[in-house]
Scaffold this motif. Sequence first.
Motif, PDB file in Angstrom:
ATOM      1  N   ARG A 131      -0.436  14.678  13.506  1.00  0.00           N
ATOM      2  CA  ARG A 131       0.371  14.128  11.489  1.00  0.00           C
ATOM      3  C   ARG A 131       0.273  15.354  11.103  1.00  0.00           C
ATOM      4  N   PRO A 132       0.850  16.894  11.405  1.00  0.00           N
ATOM      5  CA  PRO A 132       1.170  17.782  10.571  1.00  0.00           C
ATOM      6  C   PRO A 132       1.763  17.750   8.522  1.00  0.00           C
ATOM      7  N   ILE A 133       1.496  18.579   8.482  1.00  0.00           N
ATOM      8  CA  ILE A 133       3.051  18.663   7.349  1.00  0.00           C
ATOM      9  C   ILE A 133       3.808  19.458   6.957  1.00  0.00           C
ATOM     10  N   ASN A 134       3.976  19.658   7.765  1.00  0.00           N
ATOM     11  CA  ASN A 134       5.023  20.856   8.457  1.00  0.00           C
ATOM     12  C   ASN A 134       6.435  20.633   7.543  1.00  0.00           C
ATOM     13  N   THR A 160       7.407   4.952  19.770  1.00  0.00           N
ATOM     14  CA  THR A 160       8.338   6.864  19.344  1.00  0.00           C
ATOM     15  C   THR A 160       7.505   7.631  18.502  1.00  0.00           C
ATOM     16  N   ILE A 161       6.956   6.944  17.539  1.00  0.00           N
ATOM     17  CA  ILE A 161       6.680   7.237  16.252  1.00  0.00           C
ATOM     18  C   ILE A 161       5.646   8.276  16.062  1.00  0.00           C
ATOM     19  N   PHE A 162       4.398   7.787  16.374  1.00  0.00           N
ATOM     20  CA  PHE A 162       2.681   8.687  16.122  1.00  0.00           C
ATOM     21  C   PHE A 162       2.572   8.749  18.085  1.00  0.00           C
ATOM     22  N   GLU A 163       1.587   9.580  18.007  1.00  0.00           N
ATOM     23  CA  GLU A 163       1.411  10.308  19.997  1.00  0.00           C
ATOM     24  C   GLU A 163       0.373   9.217  20.948  1.00  0.00           C
ATOM     25  N   PRO A 220       8.982  -1.032  13.104  1.00  0.00           N
ATOM     26  CA  PRO A 220       7.798  -0.666  12.690  1.00  0.00           C
ATOM     27  C   PRO A 220       7.131   0.145  13.173  1.00  0.00           C
ATOM     28  N   THR A 221       6.762   0.917  13.489  1.00  0.00           N
ATOM     29  CA  THR A 221       5.224   1.515  14.460  1.00  0.00           C
ATOM     30  C   THR A 221       4.046   0.667  13.517  1.00  0.00           C
ATOM     31  N   ASP A 222       4.336   0.268  12.222  1.00  0.00           N
ATOM     32  CA  ASP A 222       3.107  -0.043  11.550  1.00  0.00           C
ATOM     33  C   ASP A 222       3.095  -1.159  11.753  1.00  0.00           C
ATOM     34  N   LEU A 223       3.939  -1.958  12.322  1.00  0.00           N
ATOM     35  CA  LEU A 223       3.281  -3.996  13.190  1.00  0.00           C
ATOM     36  C   LEU A 223       3.464  -3.080  15.282  1.00  0.00           C
ATOM     37  N   PHE A 236      12.912  14.757  10.969  1.00  0.00           N
ATOM     38  CA  PHE A 236      12.726  14.314  11.040  1.00  0.00           C
ATOM     39  C   PHE A 236      12.302  13.222   9.767  1.00  0.00           C
ATOM     40  N   PRO A 237      13.391  11.950   9.907  1.00  0.00           N
ATOM     41  CA  PRO A 237      12.848  10.927   8.401  1.00  0.00           C
ATOM     42  C   PRO A 237      11.755  10.457   8.486  1.00  0.00           C
ATOM     43  N   SER A 238      10.936  11.512   8.492  1.00  0.00           N
ATOM     44  CA  SER A 238       9.753  11.434   7.376  1.00  0.00           C
ATOM     45  C   SER A 238       9.387  11.362   6.064  1.00  0.00           C
ATOM     46  N   VAL A 239       8.546   9.738   6.263  1.00  0.00           N
ATOM     47  CA  VAL A 239       8.029   8.999   4.722  1.00  0.00           C
ATOM     48  C   VAL A 239       7.422   9.834   3.723  1.00  0.00           C
ATOM     49  N   MET A 275      -7.896   9.942   3.464  1.00  0.00           N
ATOM     50  CA  MET A 275      -7.004   9.527   2.860  1.00  0.00           C
ATOM     51  C   MET A 275      -5.523  10.759   3.350  1.00  0.00           C
ATOM     52  N   ARG A 276      -4.887  10.415   4.093  1.00  0.00           N
ATOM     53  CA  ARG A 276      -3.517  11.059   4.715  1.00  0.00           C
ATOM     54  C   ARG A 276      -2.747  11.173   3.188  1.00  0.00           C
ATOM     55  N   ALA A 277      -2.449  10.256   2.880  1.00  0.00           N
ATOM     56  CA  ALA A 277      -0.955  10.438   1.434  1.00  0.00           C
ATOM     57  C   ALA A 277      -1.952  11.040   0.449  1.00  0.00           C
ATOM     58  N   SER A 278      -3.394  11.875   0.308  1.00  0.00           N
ATOM     59  CA  SER A 278      -3.590  12.774  -0.960  1.00  0.00           C
ATOM     60  C   SER A 278      -2.266  13.428  -0.411  1.00  0.00           C
ATOM     61  N   LYS A 295       0.639  -0.709  -0.064  1.00  0.00           N
ATOM     62  CA  LYS A 295      -0.376   0.244   0.190  1.00  0.00           C
ATOM     63  C   LYS A 295       0.704   1.271   0.055  1.00  0.00           C
ATOM     64  N   ASN A 296       2.302   1.294   1.318  1.00  0.00           N
ATOM     65  CA  ASN A 296       2.649   2.608   1.351  1.00  0.00           C
ATOM     66  C   ASN A 296       3.673   2.604  -0.311  1.00  0.00           C
ATOM     67  N   ALA A 297       3.595   2.104  -0.739  1.00  0.00           N
ATOM     68  CA  ALA A 297       4.063   2.157  -2.009  1.00  0.00           C
ATOM     69  C   ALA A 297       3.613   2.489  -3.592  1.00  0.00           C
TER      70      ALA A 297
HETATM   71  C1  EPZ Z   1       3.891   6.921   6.592  1.00  0.00           C
HETATM   72  O1  EPZ Z   1       3.472   7.258   7.216  1.00  0.00           O
HETATM   73  C2  EPZ Z   1       2.851   5.922   6.128  1.00  0.00           C
HETATM   74  N1  EPZ Z   1       2.296   5.811   5.486  1.00  0.00           N
HETATM   75  C3  EPZ Z   1       2.948   5.505   7.511  1.00  0.00           C
HETATM   76  O2  EPZ Z   1       1.777   4.117   7.321  1.00  0.00           O
HETATM   77  C4  EPZ Z   1       3.323   4.972   8.769  1.00  0.00           C
HETATM   78  O3  EPZ Z   1       3.103   4.213   9.749  1.00  0.00           O
HETATM   79  C5  EPZ Z   1       4.682   6.503   8.478  1.00  0.00           C
HETATM   80  O4  EPZ Z   1       5.729   6.695   7.167  1.00  0.00           O
HETATM   81  C6  EPZ Z   1       5.593   5.650   9.509  1.00  0.00           C
HETATM   82  O5  EPZ Z   1       6.413   4.814   9.318  1.00  0.00           O
HETATM   83  C7  EPZ Z   1       2.382   5.802   4.024  1.00  0.00           C
HETATM   84  O6  EPZ Z   1       3.703   5.718   3.709  1.00  0.00           O
HETATM   85  C8  EPZ Z   1       1.075   6.284   3.019  1.00  0.00           C
HETATM   86  P1  EPZ Z   1       5.776   9.780   8.941  1.00  0.00           P
HETATM   87  P2  EPZ Z   1       3.534   9.293   6.850  1.00  0.00           P
HETATM   88  O7  EPZ Z   1       5.670  11.183   8.221  1.00  0.00           O
HETATM   89  O8  EPZ Z   1       4.895   9.117   6.323  1.00  0.00           O
HETATM   90  C9  EPZ Z   1       5.555  13.310  12.439  1.00  0.00           C
HETATM   91  C10 EPZ Z   1      -0.070   2.832   7.431  1.00  0.00           C
HETATM   92  O9  EPZ Z   1      -0.367   2.301   8.110  1.00  0.00           O
HETATM   93  N2  EPZ Z   1       5.256  14.354  10.844  1.00  0.00           N
HETATM   94  O10 EPZ Z   1       7.048   9.825   8.561  1.00  0.00           O
HETATM   95  O11 EPZ Z   1       2.306  10.072   7.299  1.00  0.00           O
HETATM   96  C11 EPZ Z   1       4.132  12.981  12.204  1.00  0.00           C
HETATM   97  O12 EPZ Z   1       3.027  13.645  12.933  1.00  0.00           O
HETATM   98  C12 EPZ Z   1       0.337   3.729   7.893  1.00  0.00           C
HETATM   99  O13 EPZ Z   1       0.301   2.328   6.670  1.00  0.00           O
HETATM  100  C13 EPZ Z   1       5.531  15.880  11.585  1.00  0.00           C
HETATM  101  O14 EPZ Z   1       5.396  16.416  12.696  1.00  0.00           O
HETATM  102  O15 EPZ Z   1       4.619   9.220   8.327  1.00  0.00           O
HETATM  103  C14 EPZ Z   1       4.654  11.206  12.848  1.00  0.00           C
HETATM  104  O16 EPZ Z   1       4.566  12.062  14.618  1.00  0.00           O
HETATM  105  C15 EPZ Z   1      -0.158   4.979   8.711  1.00  0.00           C
HETATM  106  N3  EPZ Z   1       5.790  16.627  10.529  1.00  0.00           N
HETATM  107  C16 EPZ Z   1       6.353  11.521  12.402  1.00  0.00           C
HETATM  108  O17 EPZ Z   1       6.919  12.631  12.132  1.00  0.00           O
HETATM  109  C17 EPZ Z   1       5.617  16.250   9.510  1.00  0.00           C
HETATM  110  O18 EPZ Z   1       5.342  16.987   8.363  1.00  0.00           O
HETATM  111  C18 EPZ Z   1       6.419  10.636  11.520  1.00  0.00           C
HETATM  112  O19 EPZ Z   1       5.842  10.729  10.180  1.00  0.00           O
HETATM  113  C19 EPZ Z   1       5.689  15.015   8.817  1.00  0.00           C
HETATM  114  C20 EPZ Z   1       5.200  13.858   9.448  1.00  0.00           C
END
Ligand code: EPZ
Length: 418
Positions: A121-124, A326-329, A303-306, A161-164, A91-94, A22-24
């Motif tokens: 889940r901000p997008i800053n 440690t990834i989501f609050e 992985p947080t997803d597991l 942070f290494p945001s995906v 769907m946030r991935a939009s 899905k996440n690819a």
């Molecule tokens: C991706 O979400 C995945 N989604 C998530 O999978 C996954 O849990 C997550 O990466 C972590 O591995 C997709 O790939 C579509 P992040 P993403 O940006 O990119 C904070 C699932 O179940 N953050 O790596 O949204 C954020 O709040 C989903 O398949 C900011 O603060 O995750 C979080 O605490 C759930 N500002 C942390 O970083 C930003 O601009 C990691 O988020 C972006 C993120």
Amino acid sequence: MDKIVIEGGTPLRGEIAISGAKNAALPLICACLLAPGPHILENVPDLRDVRTMLALLEALGATWKRDGATLTIDTANLNSFEASYDLVKTMRASVLVLGPLLARLGRARVSLPGGCAIGARPINFHLQGFKRLGVSHQLEDGYVDAVVDGQMVGATICFDFPSVTATENILMGAVMARGETVIKNAAREPEIANLVDMLNGMGARIRGRGGDTLLIEGVTRLRSARIRIVPDRIETGTLLIAVGATGGELSLSNGDSTMLPALYAKLRAAGVRVREDQDRVHVAGNGVVRAVDIKTMPYPGFPTDLQAQMMALMCFGQGLSLITETIFENRFMHVAELRRMGADIRINGPSAIVSGVGKLRGARVMATDLRASASLVIAGLAAEGLTQISRVYHLDRGYDDLVGKLSRVGAKIHREAE
Ligand code: EPZ
């Protein structure tokens, strides 16, 4: 709405073919906006989120057709740069259309995704990165309205942070920027390497695949893509953990044994037997597991997803398991539901202490988010008695026919109308 009904206690035995990730699939579908196409994507899973992303591309003027697991996407006639709230809120991935629309059209108006069950889940990080590339944006009426004057200009971007998805968004924005872009502290999830392979196949010039520093030399245009979506490591991990809980033996095909180093280590420490060869993973268990501690981290950490799925397993563990997210609050909503099944779990801030109770009892429970619903399926498969899981639409977002796959390896599981 449907519910899932499970009669627990049956070991899993047989073979399951892993679907595409899905996440690819989600970022790679967005990358088709970068050039007219037609683009060919293979091994695409049939998921609710994939259907939502295709609806979003249609709203932008793209056309697509599916032949089995192969998608053909044409974006020659884009006629909009707006991703509406109605689609984004589900769907946030939009938010991943931002980069490609800015690169192709110089303009994008995307609804702010809003929070979701697992966190704000901000997008800053996304917006800060685009600003470095010369994009100006304003936030109004719940939308990000972004515009670039001419072409984006390469820059050095270092993520807090290494945001995906921020890594993916900036990658897609930078491939046609003028000059070189360097992304530091980039996320290293395997789905990003899949995107790099697709973009380089389209004529982009990206170096550093798989690492935390990505170097992108801008090009003036991109050609059509043909790419295969990588296997879903989270589906793989979910099934491996399920065997740990139910006992039995599964062979998972179409997988990639290199994608789950942290999970294999933890399952082996728990006494679950995992053997991997090229594209197959074999897992066997006797239903008895030792307690292990988990701390979720960016890839290649656990992985947080597991996390939710592992918590279900630890309910059957012998001893105490400390699980730290440690990834989501807010990613412990499955705890209250597992407690309904007899689990002994105490939450202390970002950590949960699971005291293995040896067995759980089936109950009526409610899915709260995608991976929490997978956790409840695992708990139900190994519990004594009947489990009914409501709000199954959460599961449908990210698993391609999980109920069908499990029933074909012996699970007493089916769906029915709520
Ligand atoms: C991706 O979400 C995945 N989604 C998530 O999978 C996954 O849990 C997550 O990466 C972590 O591995 C997709 O790939 C579509 P992040 P993403 O940006 O990119 C904070 C699932 O179940 N953050 O790596 O949204 C954020 O709040 C989903 O398949 C900011 O603060 O995750 C979080 O605490 C759930 N500002 C942390 O970083 C930003 O601009 C990691 O988020 C972006 C993120």
